[in-house]
Design an enzyme around this catalytic site. Structure first.
Site, PDB file in Angstrom:
ATOM      1  N   HIS A   1      40.100  40.141  44.254  1.00 22.95           N
ATOM      2  CA  HIS A   1      41.267  40.315  44.404  1.00 22.95           C
ATOM      3  C   HIS A   1      41.743  41.752  44.140  1.00 22.95           C
ATOM      4  O   HIS A   1      41.715  42.380  43.324  1.00 22.95           O
ATOM      5  CB  HIS A   1      42.247  39.481  43.056  1.00 22.95           C
TER       6      HIS A   1
ATOM      7  N   GLU B   1      41.795  40.543  50.247  1.00 16.92           N
ATOM      8  CA  GLU B   1      40.718  39.981  49.258  1.00 16.92           C
ATOM      9  C   GLU B   1      39.635  39.134  50.098  1.00 16.92           C
ATOM     10  O   GLU B   1      40.083  38.093  50.757  1.00 16.92           O
ATOM     11  CB  GLU B   1      41.480  38.911  48.384  1.00 16.92           C
TER      12      GLU B   1
END
Ligand code: TA6
Length: 316
Positions: free
Chosen positions: A169, A273
């Site tokens: 992330h 991501e």
């Protein structure tokens, strides 16, 4: 203390210090050309990556709480053993709010310039109650001039198979969200989290932002590019082991709803991501999975036209 707290070479450095604001332990890395990074043991989270001029390349919210058990809002978090709300666990799993340790046995070949940190997360007895699988989650973070590389690995140390999803992330810092574009997603299918995870096909030549975006792009190429016109800067995101790529910007309404995010901060970030989401990964006992995400920052003038994100060549 392991050799990770020793100077790695004459001009590079890896040291572990206590963060003066939060009291949490973190690694500070510097490579010979002068770029730097910081990684907290809490969450195994990269919280800073600066170029050789000291400019921050990752986004970190001014409201980020560096207080366990809250996840840290910004930088690079590892979402494991699940991305999103797909199972019974908390959203994005628990790796991002556990204290990792220094990996005593990284068992990867040493990096050439040694500006590396190797971290390890194993489940506690409490973790086993909410996710009853024994594993070793390793994370190698390597800093090179202009590049930050993350290599997560998951080993099944259990006596039965288990299945997980994982995402890196990553909050990238941008000058103005209205003035950036993502290349490499053209014609790909994606699940739209804002529309009940329905499947769509990307129609645009590149992805630009004028409202909230929360998508999982499927079967994505090995390289994507985030082009920041104002900063004349391009992030190249290279990956392997991760078929999917998540793209997220909360825009104004969701920003206001997040307690650890400033109302206007959505203008200065975009999350891209590397992810393994659509097809969860199953490991048999003793098996190991390895993923890789590399961020490279280059001057946009280098790509004076449309970039072919797969081959990173300028299209003629
Ligand atoms: O990666 C995108 C996403 O899954 C979005 O749905 C968005 O909510 C974001 O992550 C942040 O999640 P968090 O749990 O950190 O608030």
């Amino acid at each position: 203390m392991s050799n990770q707290s020793q100077p790695a070479s004459a001009n590079s450095m890896v040291e572990m210090v206590m963060d003066s604001t939060s009291g949490l332990q973190k690694f500070k890395l510097r490579e010979p050309k002068g770029s730097s990074a910081e990684i907290f043991l809490y969450g195994g989270q990269v919280t800073s990556w600066k170029n050789e001029r000291g400019e921050e390349l990752l986004f970190m919210s001014s409201k980020a709480a560096f207080k366990p058990p809250n996840p840290i809002r910004g930088g690079i978090a590892i979402c494991y053993p699940q991305f999103s709300n797909m199972g019974s666990l908390d959203k994005h799993g628990f790796a991002r709010n556990r204290v990792w340790s220094i990996d005593p046995n990284p068992s990867l070949p040493p990096s050439k310039d040694n500006t590396v940190v190797n971290l390890l997360l194993k489940p506690t007895n409490e973790d086993m109650k909410i996710w009853p699988h024994s594993f070793e989650l390793r994370l190698r973070v390597t800093l090179e001039a202009g590049k930050l590389q993350l290599t997560p690995r998951v080993r099944n140390t259990d006596s039965k198979p288990f299945t997980f999803t994982l995402a890196v992330h990553t909050y990238l810092s941008v000058s103005d969200i209205s003035d950036v574009r993502v290349e490499g997603l053209e014609t790909l299918d994606y699940f739209d989290n804002l529309l009940d995870q329905k499947r769509f096909t990307e129609q645009g030549d590149s992805l630009t932002f004028d409202s909230e975006v929360d998508r999982v792009y499927l079967s994505t190429p090995a390289s994507l590019a985030l082009i920041d016109h104002e900063k004349k800067r391009t992030f190249v995101i290279r990956k392997s082991g991760f078929p999917d790529a998540v793209v997220w910007n909360p825009w104004d309404k969701k920003s206001k709803a997040m307690v650890d995010f400033g109302d206007d901060e959505y203008m200065r970030m975009v999350s891209i991501e590397a992810a393994a989401v659509e097809k969860p990964i199953t490991l048999k006992p003793g098996e190991e999975w390895t993923g890789y995400q590399e961020l490279e920052v280059v001057s946009s003038s280098y790509f004076s036209g449309q970039m072919d994100p797969v081959n990173l060549k300028v299209k003629s």
